[in-house]
Each structure stands twice: as C-alpha cells, then as structure tokens.
Design a protein around this motif. Structure first.
Motif, PDB file in Angstrom:
ATOM      1  N   TYR A   1       0.857  -1.281  -0.016  1.00 36.28           N
ATOM      2  CA  TYR A   1      -0.054   0.247  -0.240  1.00 36.28           C
ATOM      3  C   TYR A   1       0.844   1.049   0.095  1.00 36.28           C
ATOM      4  N   ALA A   2       2.175   1.241   0.644  1.00 30.88           N
ATOM      5  CA  ALA A   2       2.954   2.498  -0.048  1.00 30.88           C
ATOM      6  C   ALA A   2       3.089   2.773  -0.965  1.00 30.88           C
ATOM      7  N   ASP A   3       3.129   1.572  -1.132  1.00 29.10           N
ATOM      8  CA  ASP A   3       4.260   1.468  -2.862  1.00 29.10           C
ATOM      9  C   ASP A   3       3.185   2.312  -4.217  1.00 29.10           C
ATOM     10  N   GLY A   4       1.841   2.327  -3.647  1.00 27.76           N
ATOM     11  CA  GLY A   4       0.362   2.664  -4.148  1.00 27.76           C
ATOM     12  C   GLY A   4      -0.385   1.281  -4.882  1.00 27.76           C
ATOM     13  N   LEU A   5      -0.736   0.129  -4.165  1.00 28.29           N
ATOM     14  CA  LEU A   5      -1.620  -0.867  -4.650  1.00 28.29           C
ATOM     15  C   LEU A   5      -3.130  -0.351  -4.257  1.00 28.29           C
ATOM     16  N   ARG A   6      -4.031  -0.215  -5.252  1.00 29.40           N
ATOM     17  CA  ARG A   6      -4.954   0.250  -4.857  1.00 29.40           C
ATOM     18  C   ARG A   6      -6.306  -1.405  -5.507  1.00 29.40           C
ATOM     19  N   CYS A   7      -6.934  -1.347  -4.780  1.00 36.38           N
ATOM     20  CA  CYS A   7      -8.000  -2.309  -4.815  1.00 36.38           C
ATOM     21  C   CYS A   7      -9.265  -2.278  -5.273  1.00 36.38           C
ATOM     22  N   ARG A   8     -10.369  -2.377  -5.484  1.00 37.12           N
ATOM     23  CA  ARG A   8     -11.084  -2.099  -6.255  1.00 37.12           C
ATOM     24  C   ARG A   8     -12.373  -2.806  -5.521  1.00 37.12           C
ATOM     25  N   PRO A   9     -13.523  -2.381  -5.442  1.00 40.19           N
ATOM     26  CA  PRO A   9     -14.954  -2.359  -4.112  1.00 40.19           C
ATOM     27  C   PRO A   9     -14.335  -4.070  -4.279  1.00 40.19           C
ATOM     28  N   LEU A  10     -15.176  -5.538  -3.638  1.00 38.75           N
ATOM     29  CA  LEU A  10     -15.435  -6.373  -3.901  1.00 38.75           C
ATOM     30  C   LEU A  10     -16.103  -7.239  -4.655  1.00 38.75           C
ATOM     31  N   ALA A  11     -18.253  -6.045  -4.812  1.00 37.33           N
ATOM     32  CA  ALA A  11     -18.682  -6.243  -5.109  1.00 37.33           C
ATOM     33  C   ALA A  11     -18.573  -6.240  -6.859  1.00 37.33           C
ATOM     34  N   GLU A  12     -17.511  -5.077  -7.216  1.00 36.64           N
ATOM     35  CA  GLU A  12     -17.285  -5.252  -8.974  1.00 36.64           C
ATOM     36  C   GLU A  12     -16.523  -6.773  -9.461  1.00 36.64           C
TER      37      GLU A  12
END
Length: 337
Positions: A279-290
């Motif tokens: 997450y410090a590297d910038g990991l982005r995660c979309r919502p579970l529902a998607e």
C-alpha cells in the motif's frame, strides 16, 4: 514501454498483457504457443524453458519490463535471467505467500523466513519451486527484481475456480452451506489490480520482496456470499454454520469450502498477511462487489472454468453437491429442538 511477458495466456499473465495494452505498451509474450493465440497487436515468441535451445527466441531483443509467473524449476528461472540481464530494465516475478517457512505467523511480513530452497533445483513442491526461483533471480539480478508474493487472486479468468465455485453453487439455489462466522475477514486481490501493481512496480523499478494482496478485513466472508447472491440473482438461502461443527464433519478449509479459513486455523495466516509495503507503493484495490459481478459475467460468457495454461489439471475445488446435501441434513438433525 516495452513489456516481455513470460507466459501470457494464463490467468495472471493474461490480465497483465491486457493491462499493458490498455496503457499503450508494446507487448511481447514468450510461451510454448499451445494455449490460445495472443491478443491482436501482441508479438509472440515461441519456446520452452525446459528443452534444449528452448530459449533461442529470446536471444535478441530489449525490454523495459519483464513479468514472469513461472512456477517450475528454479534453474530455468535463473537461466532466463542470465540470458536477459543485459537487455532489460527491470524484472517482476510473480511469487507466492506459500514461500514462507512454517509455522507461518498471522501478520506475516516480507522479513519473515522462507522455506529452504535450491536455486539450481529442477524439481520440488510448490513452495520450494517459488522460493528457489526467487533465489535464482536475486542471485542474477539483485535489486533489479521485484518478488511479488501474491495472496489469494480472484477475478475474471480465474483458472483454479474458487470464486467461480461459490458463484455456481449459489446460482443453483436452494439451501447453501455457509461457513461461519459471517464477519470473518477475507484477504484477496483482484487479478486486474495485481496486474496494474506489477506494471507500476516494473516502471518504478522497485526491488525486493513484497506481499501483494488487499487488506485483510476490507471484506468479510458474509459480504462475499452476499455479493454472490446479488450478482447471480439466485433464490438461494445461506445456512450459516459455526466453524467447529463444519470442521468436526471433516470439511477441509480452503479446499472443500474455497476461500474460507476459520479463526485460529493453522492456515489462517493466508488471510492475514501484512501489506504495509504494497500500500505504501500505491497498491489500489477495487470493491469486492465489482470483482464478484465481473467474475460472474465472465463465467456466464465462457461457460466453465478454463484449464490452467501449461499446467497439469488440478482436482476440482469445492464440496460435491451430494456431500453438501448430506452435511446439511446431518447438521439439521443435530440442531437443538
């Protein structure tokens, strides 16, 4: 940017190729050419790491980023690295949390020990192969390789079938064995978010090891099954059962009931890894529902979980319907009153 994808037709490889194309990158894939044609605009080099002269197609060419999903002989990983070392910018290896040496603590970090592994090995179990490949790559490339220790990977294209099993099961309707507790934290990453992180990391030339998975608790098992109900529109009824009763019936977490690992189980760490660095590297995660909805749309389109590119067939995941029905009947008979 110029990407060399070693593989490119499987689950993670395919998502990485698609992400690179969306970014306007020039993409080359290297594989045996036995598992479908690459997308339009992708150059394919045909070869086999495990055969004499199997790397001939890689003898020429330069690339900014290499992404590699190899889970075979560590020696072969080292051979590829030595061949490419002077002609690439950065190497990203898709490893696994399975490399950590047991007993693995909950909250495992990249600093925890990994299994003993030989970088020159030609065989071994999955943790040894992945850990051996990590060693082989680091010996050749040093900080020019990122060891992306992926966690549970879900999303369209999944070729193991964990989320597809739950979607298909709930789509059949009737009473569904739902393993408790409903608020059990789930830790996973959508394959498309993993692909974006891999390419971002290659561009930024990040090195070392990193746990690449979403935050534990960003979703719960109850939310996962609710999302499956919403996506399928099925008339199914979730029968929540305490984990102790399920385990006593001989149900194996993760395998018989995919994704589920109950509290205090020896495998619980698989759902509770430290992800501070990612997450410090910038990991982005979309919502579970998607993730769930898109996986259901994909599954309906393809009809069934595809075979795993270049790998032996695996035993099916998930409870057999007859066994689930028998378990539900037994649990109902044991219910007080």
């Amino acid at each position: 940017m110029r990407l060399l994808m070693l593989g490119g037709t499987g689950f993670v490889g395919g998502a990485t190729v698609s992400e690179a194309l969306d970014r306007g990158w020039s993409v080359t894939v290297f594989n045996r050419g036995r598992h479908g044609a690459p997308p339009v605009g992708v150059r394919r080099l045909v070869g086999d790491r495990l055969t004499p002269d199997g790397l001939h197609a890689l003898a020429d060419g330069e690339w900014d980023v290499v992404v590699d999903t190899w889970d075979g002989a560590p020696r072969a990983a080292g051979q590829v690295a030595r061949l490419l070392a002077g002609r690439i910018g950065h190497y990203v290896y898709v490893s696994s949390g399975s490399v950590y040496a047991p007993p693995v603590p909950v909250g495992v970090t990249e600093r925890d020990p990994v299994v003993e592994a030989d970088p020159e090995a030609t065989e071994g179990d999955y943790p040894q192969l992945k850990a051996g490949a990590e060693r082989a790559l680091r010996e050749v490339l040093g900080d020019r390789v990122l060891l992306a220790r992926a966690g549970l990977i879900l999303g369209p294209g999944e070729d193991i079938g964990r989320l597809p099993w739950w979607l298909s099961r709930i789509a059949r309707g009737d009473e569904v064995l739902a393993p408790g507790p409903a608020d059990l934290p789930v830790q996973y990453i959508d394959v498309r978010d993993l692909a974006a992180y891999l390419l971002d990391s290659g561009t930024a030339r990040r090195g070392g090891a990193v746990n690449v998975v979403g935050r534990s608790g960003s979703a719960t098992f109850g939310e996962l099954l609710a999302a499956c109900l919403d996506a399928t529109g099925a008339d199914a009824r979730l029968r929540w059962v305490d984990p102790e009763r399920i385990l006593a019936a001989g149900v194996v977490p993760w395998n018989d009931l995919p994704i589920w690992i109950p509290p205090d189980h020896e495998w619980r760490w698989l759902q509770q890894k430290d992800v501070t660095r990612a997450y410090a590297d910038g990991l982005r995660c979309r919502p579970l529902a998607e993730t769930v909805a898109d996986t259901w749309s994909w599954l309906r389109r393809v009809g069934q979980v595809p075979s795993r590119a270049g790998r032996p067939a695996r035993a099916p995941v998930g409870l057999d319907p007859h066994r689930e029905a028998a378990l539900l009947a037994t649990l109902a008979a044991d219910r007080p009153g």
